[in-house]
Design a protein around this motif. Sequence first.
Motif, PDB file in Angstrom:
ATOM      1  N   UNK A  93     -13.909 -16.842  50.884  1.00 57.38           N
ATOM      2  CA  UNK A  93     -13.581 -17.561  52.121  1.00 57.38           C
ATOM      3  C   UNK A  93     -12.220 -17.167  52.679  1.00 57.38           C
ATOM      4  N   UNK A  94     -11.442 -16.469  51.857  1.00 49.11           N
ATOM      5  CA  UNK A  94     -10.086 -16.054  52.223  1.00 49.11           C
ATOM      6  C   UNK A  94      -9.226 -17.245  52.619  1.00 49.11           C
ATOM      7  N   UNK A  95      -9.165 -18.221  51.693  1.00 51.05           N
ATOM      8  CA  UNK A  95      -8.341 -19.401  51.938  1.00 51.05           C
ATOM      9  C   UNK A  95      -7.720 -19.895  50.639  1.00 51.05           C
ATOM     10  N   UNK A  96      -6.612 -20.609  50.782  1.00 48.60           N
ATOM     11  CA  UNK A  96      -5.936 -21.211  49.642  1.00 48.60           C
ATOM     12  C   UNK A  96      -6.568 -22.577  49.406  1.00 48.60           C
ATOM     13  N   UNK A  97      -6.848 -22.883  48.146  1.00 48.19           N
ATOM     14  CA  UNK A  97      -7.502 -24.132  47.782  1.00 48.19           C
ATOM     15  C   UNK A  97      -6.540 -24.970  46.957  1.00 48.19           C
ATOM     16  N   UNK A  98      -6.451 -26.252  47.305  1.00 49.60           N
ATOM     17  CA  UNK A  98      -5.593 -27.172  46.561  1.00 49.60           C
ATOM     18  C   UNK A  98      -6.259 -28.543  46.520  1.00 49.60           C
ATOM     19  N   UNK A  99      -6.073 -29.268  45.436  1.00 51.26           N
ATOM     20  CA  UNK A  99      -6.665 -30.591  45.256  1.00 51.26           C
ATOM     21  C   UNK A  99      -6.154 -31.567  46.306  1.00 51.26           C
ATOM     22  N   UNK A 100      -7.056 -32.348  46.859  1.00 50.76           N
ATOM     23  CA  UNK A 100      -6.678 -33.384  47.830  1.00 50.76           C
ATOM     24  C   UNK A 100      -6.904 -34.785  47.259  1.00 50.76           C
ATOM     25  N   UNK A 101      -7.124 -34.884  45.989  1.00 46.67           N
ATOM     26  CA  UNK A 101      -7.381 -36.127  45.245  1.00 46.67           C
ATOM     27  C   UNK A 101      -8.585 -36.904  45.763  1.00 46.67           C
ATOM     28  N   UNK A 102      -9.444 -36.274  46.521  1.00 48.51           N
ATOM     29  CA  UNK A 102     -10.608 -36.952  47.117  1.00 48.51           C
ATOM     30  C   UNK A 102     -10.163 -38.241  47.820  1.00 48.51           C
ATOM     31  N   UNK A 103      -9.102 -38.111  48.615  1.00 52.64           N
ATOM     32  CA  UNK A 103      -8.529 -39.261  49.338  1.00 52.64           C
ATOM     33  C   UNK A 103      -8.195 -40.413  48.398  1.00 52.64           C
ATOM     34  N   UNK A 104      -7.568 -40.067  47.298  1.00 51.95           N
ATOM     35  CA  UNK A 104      -7.118 -41.018  46.292  1.00 51.95           C
ATOM     36  C   UNK A 104      -8.245 -41.651  45.473  1.00 51.95           C
ATOM     37  N   UNK A 105      -9.450 -41.124  45.564  1.00 45.00           N
ATOM     38  CA  UNK A 105     -10.522 -41.684  44.729  1.00 45.00           C
ATOM     39  C   UNK A 105     -10.628 -40.957  43.391  1.00 45.00           C
ATOM     40  N   UNK A 106     -10.023 -39.792  43.265  1.00 47.76           N
ATOM     41  CA  UNK A 106      -9.964 -39.061  42.000  1.00 47.76           C
ATOM     42  C   UNK A 106     -11.328 -39.000  41.305  1.00 47.76           C
ATOM     43  N   UNK A 107     -12.306 -38.470  41.993  1.00 42.81           N
ATOM     44  CA  UNK A 107     -13.663 -38.424  41.453  1.00 42.81           C
ATOM     45  C   UNK A 107     -13.753 -37.637  40.145  1.00 42.81           C
ATOM     46  N   UNK A 108     -12.970 -36.580  40.017  1.00 40.39           N
ATOM     47  CA  UNK A 108     -13.011 -35.799  38.775  1.00 40.39           C
ATOM     48  C   UNK A 108     -12.595 -36.654  37.578  1.00 40.39           C
TER      49      UNK A 108
END
Length: 132
Positions: A93-108
Motif C-alpha cells: 500500500x506504500x504507507x506507514x502503519x501505526x496502532x490507533x488503539x481502536x479508538x481506545x477500545x484496545x480490541x487486541x
Amino acid sequence: MELCDGCKVCERVCSMAHNSFPPKIKIVGELGNFEAMVCVQCEKRSCVKVCDHSAIFIDEYSGSPIISSNLCIRCMKCVLACEFSGLHFDSIKREIIVCDTCSQSFLCILLCPNAALSKVIVSKPKAAAKSF
C-alpha cells in the motif's frame, strides 16, 4: 510477553477491526520468546519529532499518533526513529502503519486468549514496552 504463545489472534483482530492487512500490531519471535511490535504511545514521541513534513500528529482523544497520508512522503524517518518498532511500512500500500488503539477500545488486548497484552501508561517506555 511470557504469556504470548504466538497465536497472532491480536493480529487477526486488528486486521478485521480495520478491514485491512497488514495489522497495526505484529507478533515476532519464536517459541517461548514472542514480542508485540506495536506503538506504546511513549512520551518521547520520536516519530512525531523527526517528521520534517508535519505528517504525524497526536490524536487528542486516543493519544495515538495519526499519520496524514496527504502529507507523508514515506521517507521512513518515523519508522527508524521508533525505538519500539511500533511503526511499520506496508510496501504494497506504500504507507506507514501505526496502532490507533481502536479508538481506545484496545480490541487486541480484550480478545487475546492468553491475556498476554495489557495497556500501560508509559512513563518509562523501555520498562513498559514489554507490558503492552
